[in-house]
Design an enzyme around this catalytic site. Structure first.
Site: not given
Ligand SMILES: *Cc1c(COP(=O)(O)O)cnc(C)c1O
Length: 381
Positions: A48, A100, A172, A197
């Site tokens: 962890r 988001y 982000d 992504k």
């Molecule tokens: C998908 C996404 C998230 C969340 O990520 P997960 O891996 O699904 O938890 C946060 N911000 C943006 C811009 C995203 O596209």
């Protein structure tokens, strides 16, 4: 070492395994590590806290984002959650109106209840951000490009404002990926990724990451992650490490295909409007050109004179673009934001955010462009 991006993507944090000479970082599928004597251990104690497969990924993403410290998480949301855990009741966060959906849910339905106050303003207007900052503001949280209208915020301008006001800026960077944009270089304090992504890139893993420069912030975040335990397993990290090696090649192909598709859609008689930051007609094209190296693989569009049923019928015709949530994989996807990613918004909120029934979002994959154009062409007919 100072290498170029594509070299770092393949080698940063990774060297042949000292035990076997394996060229690729092994999946260290272990929860625990032997101690020489009670309490006397080397780098690894319990997974962890640290795991060699995870450390390789964290060092790699830190280098690609031009930061010092990387942290991997079980999802993008676990990464953002860990940032929010640094706050205490009474603290405030400034964020943008078109955030988001999952992040907004975390802020409004979890942290608001815990006494954190959130402000949502238009991030294209610095004066709107300035107006809500006060002595309790701890973080400014931004996304650029945004989902699904691909708006661009001036990261350097907002970072300067954050510094003047003594608050931190978190970005982000999921939609851009580190290949197109490095917020830390533009003055941000923290970069967050949904590794799910573009970084993972193959739609086969859920994972998140944070990268920072400041050691105290890193120690804090590491402490909260270890306390709450939102770490990824070594197999998921292995997939992310495998994906990240081809990030430069994939991003080049995503951008090239998106440019072709945006150009094809722009001015097409069945299309009301195209959103892609690389188009000169895009409202934030100038800022995008300043802070991004290319304009990304996401393209959104408004279909002309199309009600919901017409849009659904058109989506059914697609053969290569798959109707699905998520983005950033090698395969092309289409999303009807109003019924999918943004379904939880009220009609009024949808209207305010510009999420109309005739809006679709494309995650342009890296298939052959002629095939993609043909698919889009018959979709528009
Ligand atoms: C998908 C996404 C998230 C969340 O990520 P997960 O891996 O699904 O938890 C946060 N911000 C943006 C811009 C995203 O596209």
């Amino acid at each position: 070492m100072k290498y170029k991006f594509a070299t770092h993507a393949i080698h940063a944090g990774q060297s042949p395994d000292p035990y076997s000479g394996a060229v690729i970082t092994p999946i260290y599928q272990t929860s625990t590590y032997e101690q020489e004597s009670p309490g006397n251990y080397g780098q690894y104690n319990y997974s962890r806290m640290t795991n060699p497969t995870r450390t390789a990924f964290e060092d790699c993403i830190a280098v690609l984002e031009k930061g010092k410290y990387g942290l991997a998480f079980s999802s993008g949301m676990a990464a953002i959650d860990t940032v929010m855990r640094t706050l205490k009741p009474g603290d405030e966060v400034v964020s943008s109106t078109d955030l988001y959906g999952g992040t907004r849910k975390l802020f409004e339905e979890v942290y608001k209840r815990n006494g954190i106050r959130f402000h949502y303003v238009d991030f294209s207007k610095l004066e709107e951000i300035t107006a809500v900052i006060n002595e309790n503001t701890r973080w400014i949280w931004l996304e650029s490009p945004t989902n699904p209208l691909l708006k661009i915020s001036d990261i350097a301008g907002i970072a300067k404002l954050a510094r003047q006001k003594g608050t931190k800026l978190g970005v982000d960077n999921t939609f851009a990926s580190p290949y197109l944009q490095n917020p830390l270089e533009l003055g941000a304090d923290l970069v967050m990724h949904s590794v799910t992504k573009f970084i993972g890139g193959h739609s086969d893993v859920i994972m998140g990451a944070l990268v920072v420069q400041d050691e105290d912030l890193y120690e804090d975040l590491k402490f909260y992650r270890n306390a709450s335990g939102g770490i990824p397993g070594p197999q998921d990290v292995f997939l992310a490490l495998r994906g990240i090696k081809t990030l430069p090649l994939r991003m080049q192909a995503h951008c090239r295909n998106a440019q072709e598709i945006a150009g094809f859609l722009d001015g097409h008689p069945a299309v009301e409007k195209v959103f892609w930051p690389g188009l000169e007609s895009h409202e934030n094209h100038t800022v995008a050109k300043q802070q991004m190296r290319d304009f990304g693989g996401m393209v959104s569009l408004l279909l002309k004179d199309a009600d919901k049923e017409t849009v659904f019928r058109k989506i059914e015709k697609l053969k290569i673009f798959t109707l699905a949530e998520s983005l950033g994989g090698v395969e092309s996807l289409i999303n009807h934001s109003s019924s999918m990613t943004h379904v939880s918004l009220s009609d009024a909120e949808k209207e305010k955010a510009g999420i109309s029934e005739n809006l679709v979002r494309l995650s342009v994959g890296i298939e052959d462009i002629e095939d993609l154009l043909q698919d889009i062409s018959q979709f528009l007919e």
